[in-house]
Design an enzyme around this catalytic site. Structure first.
Site, PDB file in Angstrom:
ATOM      1  CE  LYS A   2      -3.717  -2.494   2.274  1.00  0.00           C
ATOM      2  NZ  LYS A   2      -4.370  -2.892   3.517  1.00  0.00           N
ATOM      3  CD  GLN A  35      -3.263  -4.571   6.687  1.00  0.00           C
ATOM      4  OE1 GLN A  35      -3.215  -3.607   5.923  1.00  0.00           O
ATOM      5  NE2 GLN A  35      -3.870  -5.687   6.351  1.00  0.00           N
ATOM      6  CG  ASP A  92      -9.849  -0.100   5.119  1.00  0.00           C
ATOM      7  OD1 ASP A  92      -9.618  -0.382   3.938  1.00  0.00           O
ATOM      8  OD2 ASP A  92      -9.135  -0.458   6.073  1.00  0.00           O
TER       9      ASP A  92
END
Ligand code: NAD
Length: 288
Positions: A53, A97, A120
């Protein structure tokens, strides 16, 4: 008949170039989109995802910072970091994460993220907005699947889409996004009776199960579009999807191989969500 196998390098590469161009436009206006990625603990796979990422951000011209916290970090310490990122004007997107260590409540952490920075789309406010069709971030993997379908020229409206999987991250929002595109949606899951009977009616079949190669030729209607979200590791160490690619490729009209399409597109939507969060913060209309 053999399916059109989607070329992830081409399709995703072209989309990343578009996003990079939009980032450059915003930078010219004095705003550099910024993403903060937080990782707690030593899970090797998570560290690989975070590195990917970070690299994708760099390549797109998006500022990115990675906060690596030790396994023993307390929930309060993590929440404190989230609050400081919430109030940091150079950060437009925050991603924590998963998985988090067991002593930290993931829900609590997600709820602390400013919904405007929730790239997200896990915050209940954004999940609700998605449900009622209000603008805002869309969850990266299912939004990526929609983008793949559109860029591959697949018509969605009026088609019967069958989603296998009902997780909060993939299956459920996938159904919502397909509805938004005017598909007729069926959701299947581990307790579905007669899976094969339902999947074999799908014009568009999306597998998000997490079990290697369980979708075979008999699950697929001839000419169906098959999108494989699954990422599984075989005993040999090789990665594979939920779909038995070699068995299904002759039956489908379009198919995505694993790895190489849904994974990289997921990261691309993260870039898009960060860019759009920065555009909203700067009061710039997003180019569609
Ligand atoms: P999950 O375990 O949370 O959900 C799996 C779903 O599959 C469940 O809803 C379950 O009911 C259903 N299921 C399980 N066995 C089934 C069966 N035999 N028949 C029908 N349905 C069944 O997983 P998830 O987080 O939704 O992820 C699914 C897969 O997608 C995993 O392989 C994951 O690694 C992958 N994934 C990939 C990306 C990406 O970027 N490419 C992102 C997220 C998830």
């Amino acid at each position: 008949m053999s399916a059109h196998v989607i070329n992830g390098k081409e399709l995703v590469g072209a989309y990343r170039a578009e996003i990079k161009e939009q980032v450059e436009q915003l930078v010219k206006q004095g705003v550099t989109p910024g993403l903060a990625v937080v990782i707690v603990g030593d899970d090797p796979a998570s560290h690989v995802y975070v590195r990917n990422k970070h690299r994708a951000c760099e390549e797109a011209g998006i500022y990115s910072e990675v906060h690596k916290l030790p396994e023993e970090t307390t929930e309060d310490e993590l929440l404190e970091l989230i609050r400081s990122l919430n109030s940091n004007a150079s950060i437009h997107g925050i991603l924590v994460q998963s998985p988090l260590p067991k002593h930290i409540h993931e829900e609590r952490v997600v709820e602390e993220i400013d919904p405007e920075k929730d790239v997200d789309c896990f915050h209940p406010v954004n999940v609700g907005n998605l449900m009622i069709g209000k603008p805002g971030p869309a969850p990266c993997t299912p939004a990526g699947v929609i983008e793949i379908l559109k860029k591959a020229g697949v018509e969605i409206a009026g088609k019967h889409a069958v989603v296998i999987g009902r997780s909060n991250i993939v299956g459920k929002p996938m159904g919502m996004l397909l509805l938004r595109e005017n598909a007729t949606v069926t959701t299947c899951h581990s307790r579905t009776a007669n899976l094969e009977q339902l999947t074999s009616q799908a014009d568009i079949l999306i597998a998000a199960i997490g079990k290697p190669q369980v979708i075979k030729r008999q699950h697929v209607k001839p000419g169906a579009v098959v999108i494989d979200v699954g990422i599984n590791r075989l005993e040999s160490g090789k990665l594979c999807g939920d779909v038995d690619f070699d068995d299904v490729v002759e039956e489908a009209s379009v198919i995505t191989p694993v790895p190489g399409v849904v994974g990289p597109m997921t990261i691309t939507i993260l870039l898009r969500n960060t860019l759009e969060a920065a555009q909203r913060a700067a009061g710039v209309a997003a180019a569609q």
